[in-house]
Design a protein around this motif. Structure first.
Motif, PDB file in Angstrom:
ATOM      1  N   LYS A   1      14.517   5.857  16.391  1.00  0.00           N
ATOM      2  CA  LYS A   1      14.587   6.006  17.843  1.00  0.00           C
ATOM      3  C   LYS A   1      13.704   4.956  18.520  1.00  0.00           C
ATOM      4  O   LYS A   1      12.773   4.421  17.892  1.00  0.00           O
ATOM      5  N   PRO A   2      13.944   4.639  19.778  1.00  0.00           N
ATOM      6  CA  PRO A   2      13.166   3.612  20.481  1.00  0.00           C
ATOM      7  C   PRO A   2      11.664   3.916  20.462  1.00  0.00           C
ATOM      8  O   PRO A   2      11.257   5.086  20.480  1.00  0.00           O
ATOM      9  N   LYS A   3      10.859   2.875  20.444  1.00  0.00           N
ATOM     10  CA  LYS A   3       9.411   3.053  20.366  1.00  0.00           C
ATOM     11  C   LYS A   3       8.871   3.860  21.540  1.00  0.00           C
ATOM     12  O   LYS A   3       7.915   4.625  21.404  1.00  0.00           O
ATOM     13  N   TRP A   4       9.484   3.704  22.725  1.00  0.00           N
ATOM     14  CA  TRP A   4       8.978   4.405  23.903  1.00  0.00           C
ATOM     15  C   TRP A   4       9.064   5.921  23.743  1.00  0.00           C
ATOM     16  O   TRP A   4       8.252   6.657  24.324  1.00  0.00           O
ATOM     17  N   VAL A   5      10.020   6.410  22.919  1.00  0.00           N
ATOM     18  CA  VAL A   5      10.180   7.848  22.722  1.00  0.00           C
ATOM     19  C   VAL A   5       8.974   8.410  21.976  1.00  0.00           C
ATOM     20  O   VAL A   5       8.401   9.436  22.366  1.00  0.00           O
ATOM     21  N   THR A   6       8.558   7.726  20.910  1.00  0.00           N
ATOM     22  CA  THR A   6       7.379   8.158  20.150  1.00  0.00           C
ATOM     23  C   THR A   6       6.119   8.057  20.998  1.00  0.00           C
ATOM     24  O   THR A   6       5.280   8.972  21.002  1.00  0.00           O
ATOM     25  N   THR A   7       5.987   6.958  21.741  1.00  0.00           N
ATOM     26  CA  THR A   7       4.814   6.775  22.603  1.00  0.00           C
ATOM     27  C   THR A   7       4.756   7.867  23.664  1.00  0.00           C
ATOM     28  O   THR A   7       3.690   8.433  23.944  1.00  0.00           O
ATOM     29  N   LEU A   8       5.900   8.179  24.256  1.00  0.00           N
ATOM     30  CA  LEU A   8       5.951   9.212  25.291  1.00  0.00           C
ATOM     31  C   LEU A   8       5.585  10.577  24.708  1.00  0.00           C
ATOM     32  O   LEU A   8       4.831  11.343  25.332  1.00  0.00           O
ATOM     33  N   ASP A   9       6.103  10.892  23.542  1.00  0.00           N
ATOM     34  CA  ASP A   9       5.808  12.192  22.930  1.00  0.00           C
ATOM     35  C   ASP A   9       4.312  12.324  22.652  1.00  0.00           C
ATOM     36  O   ASP A   9       3.703  13.371  22.902  1.00  0.00           O
TER      37      ASP A   9
ATOM     38  N   ASN B   1       6.476   1.200  30.519  1.00  0.00           N
ATOM     39  CA  ASN B   1       7.100  -0.046  30.967  1.00  0.00           C
ATOM     40  C   ASN B   1       8.630   0.041  30.923  1.00  0.00           C
ATOM     41  O   ASN B   1       9.323  -0.880  30.481  1.00  0.00           O
ATOM     42  N   ILE B   2       9.150   1.180  31.391  1.00  0.00           N
ATOM     43  CA  ILE B   2      10.593   1.333  31.534  1.00  0.00           C
ATOM     44  C   ILE B   2      10.872   1.917  32.919  1.00  0.00           C
ATOM     45  O   ILE B   2       9.989   2.497  33.553  1.00  0.00           O
ATOM     46  N   HIS B   3      12.086   1.768  33.402  1.00  0.00           N
ATOM     47  CA  HIS B   3      12.430   2.222  34.751  1.00  0.00           C
ATOM     48  C   HIS B   3      12.468   3.748  34.803  1.00  0.00           C
ATOM     49  O   HIS B   3      12.943   4.392  33.849  1.00  0.00           O
ATOM     50  N   PRO B   4      11.991   4.365  35.888  1.00  0.00           N
ATOM     51  CA  PRO B   4      12.036   5.832  36.004  1.00  0.00           C
ATOM     52  C   PRO B   4      13.428   6.418  35.804  1.00  0.00           C
ATOM     53  O   PRO B   4      13.579   7.488  35.210  1.00  0.00           O
ATOM     54  N   ILE B   5      14.451   5.729  36.285  1.00  0.00           N
ATOM     55  CA  ILE B   5      15.823   6.226  36.120  1.00  0.00           C
ATOM     56  C   ILE B   5      16.206   6.247  34.639  1.00  0.00           C
ATOM     57  O   ILE B   5      16.821   7.198  34.142  1.00  0.00           O
ATOM     58  N   HIS B   6      15.808   5.201  33.928  1.00  0.00           N
ATOM     59  CA  HIS B   6      16.094   5.112  32.491  1.00  0.00           C
ATOM     60  C   HIS B   6      15.382   6.236  31.745  1.00  0.00           C
ATOM     61  O   HIS B   6      15.966   6.898  30.878  1.00  0.00           O
ATOM     62  N   LEU B   7      14.124   6.474  32.094  1.00  0.00           N
ATOM     63  CA  LEU B   7      13.351   7.540  31.455  1.00  0.00           C
ATOM     64  C   LEU B   7      13.974   8.903  31.741  1.00  0.00           C
ATOM     65  O   LEU B   7      14.165   9.716  30.827  1.00  0.00           O
ATOM     66  N   SER B   8      14.285   9.165  32.987  1.00  0.00           N
ATOM     67  CA  SER B   8      14.850  10.457  33.370  1.00  0.00           C
ATOM     68  C   SER B   8      16.214  10.688  32.733  1.00  0.00           C
ATOM     69  O   SER B   8      16.526  11.791  32.257  1.00  0.00           O
ATOM     70  N   ARG B   9      17.023   9.632  32.680  1.00  0.00           N
ATOM     71  CA  ARG B   9      18.393   9.752  32.160  1.00  0.00           C
ATOM     72  C   ARG B   9      18.414   9.975  30.649  1.00  0.00           C
ATOM     73  O   ARG B   9      19.190  10.785  30.135  1.00  0.00           O
ATOM     74  N   ASP B  10      17.529   9.247  29.932  1.00  0.00           N
ATOM     75  CA  ASP B  10      17.578   9.269  28.471  1.00  0.00           C
ATOM     76  C   ASP B  10      16.633  10.292  27.829  1.00  0.00           C
ATOM     77  O   ASP B  10      16.684  10.492  26.623  1.00  0.00           O
ATOM     78  N   PHE B  11      15.789  10.924  28.620  1.00  0.00           N
ATOM     79  CA  PHE B  11      14.822  11.859  28.045  1.00  0.00           C
ATOM     80  C   PHE B  11      15.515  12.976  27.258  1.00  0.00           C
ATOM     81  O   PHE B  11      15.157  13.268  26.115  1.00  0.00           O
TER      82      PHE B  11
END
Length: 269
Positions: free
Chosen positions: A162-170, A191-201
């Motif tokens: 999974k993308p690195k941002w997912v592990t960092t966010l968790d 360092n990702i767009h709020p829409i991208h974060l909200s949509r893919d969470f």
């Protein structure tokens, strides 16, 4: 190397329940150190109170109340118990349980520390069923199937890279869930767009961001209840709830009972 049989753990056993292919054991740990050993069956260790250190050939886990470990069968490890009262709840699974349900136990490799709040909330339900149900077999079987399914999904998501941002966010949410987090703050850190974060969470966490944070808060509250001197108001504050009524409402939604009922079961002899 010591080979531990079914239901055998190192301490004073409060209660052992033998079900169809499943053994539940509530144990107060009494040994300051348990040398390298392995168990006959795959099993979960869930720390209800206190602290324990567990090491295997790859990692060392510092476990406190609310920590959960999974071991596949014959996976060697050792334990060190710091001073103080420590109590663990164990769920052992015999191989024929997996076979009867056409589940592949080999997909659950080695030892791992489980962080998924959904799995921990389910294990608290298994523990409570073992204390209050006159016949806990069916609820335990149903809950264990959910646990195994979610555990397999967790292992698969790691393998799927999974993308690195997912592990960092968790990791960030586990550390700062009690803070007043905003979508903008999290997006700036990742360092990702709020829409991208909200949509893919929900794609990776299987719920929305707000619900996931509430799960982490309630999971933390459950672990803090092992400290008998903490009031529910103090627990609510430490977990980031706006007030005790909000805490009570969220707790009941996820556990099907209120905090005082859980605490009574936790300390039930």
């Amino acid at each position: 190397m010591k080979h531990s049989k079914k239901g055998e753990f190192y301490g004073d056993t409060n209660k052992t329940i033998y079900l169809d292919g499943i053994t539940l054991t509530d144990t107060v740990y009494t040994h300051p150190k348990v040398d390298w050993h392995y168990h006959e069956h795959a099993y979960f260790t869930f720390i209800l109170q206190g602290n324990v250190i567990e090491g295997n050939k790859k990692e060392v886990y510092n476990c406190k109340a609310g920590s959960m470990l999974f071991h596949n069968w014959q996976d060697a490890h050792y334990n060190i118990k710091p001073e103080g009262f420590t109590r663990g709840f164990h769920l052992e699974i015999e191989k024929h349980w997996f076979d009867n349900l056409n589940l592949n136990s080999e997909s659950l490799e080695g030892s791992s520390k489980i962080l998924n709040p959904d799995i921990k909330l389910l294990m608290y339900k298994v523990f409570r069923a073992s204390k209050v149900e006159t016949s806990p077999d069916l609820p335990t079987q149903i809950l264990l199937l959910e646990i195994i399914s979610k555990l397999q999904d967790t292992f698969k998501s790691v393998q799927d890279k999974k993308p690195k941002w997912v592990t960092t966010l968790d990791e960030l949410l586990h550390e700062e869930f009690a803070e007043n987090l905003s979508l903008e703050y999290l997006s700036s850190i990742l360092n990702i767009h709020p829409i991208h974060l909200s949509r893919d969470f929900s794609k990776y966490f299987h719920c929305n961001l707000g619900e996931y944070i509430r799960k982490l808060k309630v999971e933390k509250a459950l672990s803090l209840m092992s400290f008998s001197k903490l009031s529910f108001t103090e627990i609510a504050y430490q977990c980031g709830f706006s007030d005790q009524s909000h805490f009570n409402r969220c707790f009941r939604e996820m556990n099907d009972l209120n905090p005082s009922e859980h605490k009574r079961i936790l300390f039930k002899k």
